[in-house]
Each structure stands twice: as structure tokens, then as C-alpha cells.
Design an enzyme around this catalytic site. Structure first.
Site, short mmCIF file in Angstrom:
data_model
loop_
_atom_site.label_atom_id
_atom_site.label_comp_id
_atom_site.label_asym_id
_atom_site.label_seq_id
_atom_site.Cartn_x
_atom_site.Cartn_y
_atom_site.Cartn_z
N ASN A 78 -8.78 -1.60 3.41
CA ASN A 78 -8.79 -1.98 2.07
C ASN A 78 -7.69 -2.64 1.61
O ASN A 78 -7.55 -3.23 0.64
CB ASN A 78 -8.90 -0.60 1.05
N ASP B 3 -1.87 -0.91 5.74
CA ASP B 3 -2.29 -0.63 7.05
C ASP B 3 -3.77 -0.40 7.14
O ASP B 3 -4.22 -0.32 8.63
CB ASP B 3 -1.47 1.05 7.42
N ASP C 68 0.79 -1.15 -0.03
CA ASP C 68 0.08 -0.09 -0.11
C ASP C 68 0.95 1.17 -0.12
O ASP C 68 2.32 1.06 0.33
CB ASP C 68 -0.99 -0.04 1.07
N ARG D 130 -14.71 11.87 -1.21
CA ARG D 130 -13.52 12.91 -0.86
C ARG D 130 -13.32 13.44 -1.86
O ARG D 130 -12.74 14.62 -1.98
CB ARG D 130 -12.70 11.89 -0.26
N GLU E 5 -1.71 10.56 4.32
CA GLU E 5 -2.86 10.24 3.66
C GLU E 5 -3.06 11.41 2.66
O GLU E 5 -3.45 12.45 2.87
CB GLU E 5 -4.21 10.07 4.30
N ASP F 35 -0.30 5.10 1.01
CA ASP F 35 -0.54 6.05 2.14
C ASP F 35 -0.59 5.47 3.57
O ASP F 35 -1.10 4.47 3.60
CB ASP F 35 -1.87 6.91 1.68
N LYS G 208 -7.16 -4.40 -5.36
CA LYS G 208 -5.72 -4.45 -4.65
C LYS G 208 -5.50 -6.14 -5.04
O LYS G 208 -4.60 -6.67 -5.58
CB LYS G 208 -5.46 -4.14 -3.44
N SER H 262 -2.33 1.16 -4.87
CA SER H 262 -2.96 2.13 -3.89
C SER H 262 -4.31 2.65 -4.36
O SER H 262 -4.59 2.92 -5.63
CB SER H 262 -1.98 3.39 -3.85
N GLY H 263 -5.06 2.95 -3.27
CA GLY H 263 -6.14 3.68 -3.47
C GLY H 263 -5.97 5.30 -3.57
O GLY H 263 -7.01 5.82 -3.55
#
Length: 236
Positions: free
Chosen positions: A195, A192, A30, A76, A39, A32, A169, A120-121
Site C-alpha cells: 500500500n 515497506d 509510512d 481487521r 504493526e 508501521d 497515501k 499511515s494506514g
């Protein structure tokens, strides 16, 4: 499952160390709050005066309290409409740092022959630079739509979809394993947030790095203090 404190702040569950790092062929990260200290969506939101609002959604999503990650991210990103690209440049320059021990662990993986994947998201604006900075092999993230030097509040559709969520992912990790001709048991997944759990669940070794409680509870190795290089004390 029983948990062993392998060393102060380093917990091991359902895993018998030591195992050689070279037994694995792929490591997926991941970005962030895992490879980097922030983030990114929250920091961009500060430029729009919406940081508290966006950060609250991010925290709930990472803790697993919001189960629809795609919806939470769209909400967001919509709040970022009008933010200039220069504000994102400032986030990268002034606030984004590689987390402690990441360089050491990535270098150890590379030296042991593992391929490295960032999934990554977050956003390609940052992930492309982090990939280059760390010398990673592959990366997948979301693309922010930009018009006239400002964010539109939308994401760009890609051939695979529009948002990297937990399911994506997992799919990417499995796809890269297949392309490499390896079994998912030969992959390590490091994350972390909630997701990250789908990719961690299909990997041979899951590592939680300063993670949310839900992730710590399920990971085989959990680093609660210190840098990411501490996983090397488990992987000889």
C-alpha cells in the site's frame, strides 16, 4: 531494471547516486514496520486473542496478495471490538520502538530543509505520538472509534474518507507537494508494504526499508539490512 548493490544490504535501481539530500523538499514515511518496529493492529489484536488471525490478513495485504486494502483493514478492525484503550496504551509503552536509524535520517532531512510527512494506514492513537516524538511536520492516519473506553470495531469517518489506503497515501503526497509549491520529483517516499507503492511511484525517490518483495522489486533504493540512516550513503 538492473540492480546495483551499492553497499552490503543496500541496493540501488534506476538511480544514479550520489544526489544531494537538499535537492529534495519533502520526505513521506509510512509508519508501521517503517518508522516503528511493529504493526500496531496486530499488537492490539493480541489483547483480543485474535493476533494470529489479524496478522495473517496484515501480512497478505502488505505483500500485495490482498488488493482491497480498505476491506482488509475493516475486517481487521472489526476483530478488535471490545479491546480496552488501556491495552493500546500498553502496546505503545511496551512494544512500540522507533526503528534503527530513523532518528538520524529524520534529523538529516530536517537539517537539509525537507518537510516531513507521516502517512499511515495505521491509527492516529499511535501516529500522533510518533509524529510528536520524531518532530514531524504533517501526519495522516485512521481514527479508531472508541466508546466507554473500548474499541467498537469501527473507524471514524473523516472529511477526506474513512481509510488511508494506497490511493490516499498517493493523494496526500501530491496534495502536500502542491501546497508546498514543489514538484513530486522533489519528494522522497519511504515504505515497506504494497500500500506504499502508489506514493512511492509518484515520488522522485522511492526507498524500501526492510520491505516486502513486491516493494523491494520496484523501489529505487532498498535497505535490506541495517538502519534507515543508510540511505544517507546514497544521498550525500
Amino acid at each position: 531494471m538492473p540492480v546495483t548493490e551499492f553497499a552490503p544490504g543496500l541496493f540501488v535501481r534506476d538511480f544514479t547516486p550520489p544526489r544531494a539530500l537538499g535537492d529534495y523538499k519533502l520526505v513521506a514515511f509510512d509508519m508501521d514496520s517503517t518508522l516503528i518496529n511493529i504493526e500496531c493492529v496486530d499488537e492490539i489484536a493480541e489483547a483480543a486473542g485474535r493476533k494470529a488471525e489479524v496478522a495473517a490478513i496484515t501480512e497478505a495485504a502488505m505483500r500485495g496478495e490482498i488488493t482491497d486494502f480498505k476491506d482488509s483493514l475493516r475486517r481487521r478492525v472489526a476483530l478488535l471490538a471490545g479491546v480496552p484503550v488501556s491495552a493500546m496504551e500498553q502496546v505503545y509503552t511496551d512494544r512500540l520502538h522507533i526503528n534503527p536509524g530513523v532518528d538520524t535520517f529524520v534529523a538529516a532531512c530536517r537539517n537539509a530543509g525537507l518537510k516531513t510527512l507521516l502517512v499511515s494506514g495505521g491509527f492516529t492513537f499511535f501516529s500522533d505520538r510518533v509524529k510528536q516524538r520524531l518532530g514531524l511536520d504533517f501526519a495522516r492516519a485512521n481514527v479508531l472509534e472508541i466508546e466507554d473506553g473500548h474499541l467498537t470495531g469501527r473507524l471514524v469517518d473523516r472529511p477526506w474518507g474513512d481509510i488511508v489506503d494506497g490511493a490516499e497515501k498517493r493523494r496526500v503526497v501530491l496534495e502536500v507537494c502542491e501546497l508546498m509549491g514543489i514538484d513530486p520529483s522533489q519528494a522522497i517516499a519511504v515504505g515497506d508494504g504494497a500500500n506504499d507503492l502508489p506514493m512511492m511511484q509518484v515520488a522522485g525517490l522511492s526507498v524500501a526499508f526492510h520491505a516486502k518483495p513486491k516493494v523491494r522489486e520496484q523501489a529505487q533504493v532498498s535497505i535490506a539490512s541495517g538502519g534507515m540512516e543508510r540511505v544517507l550513503t546514497v544521498l550525500r
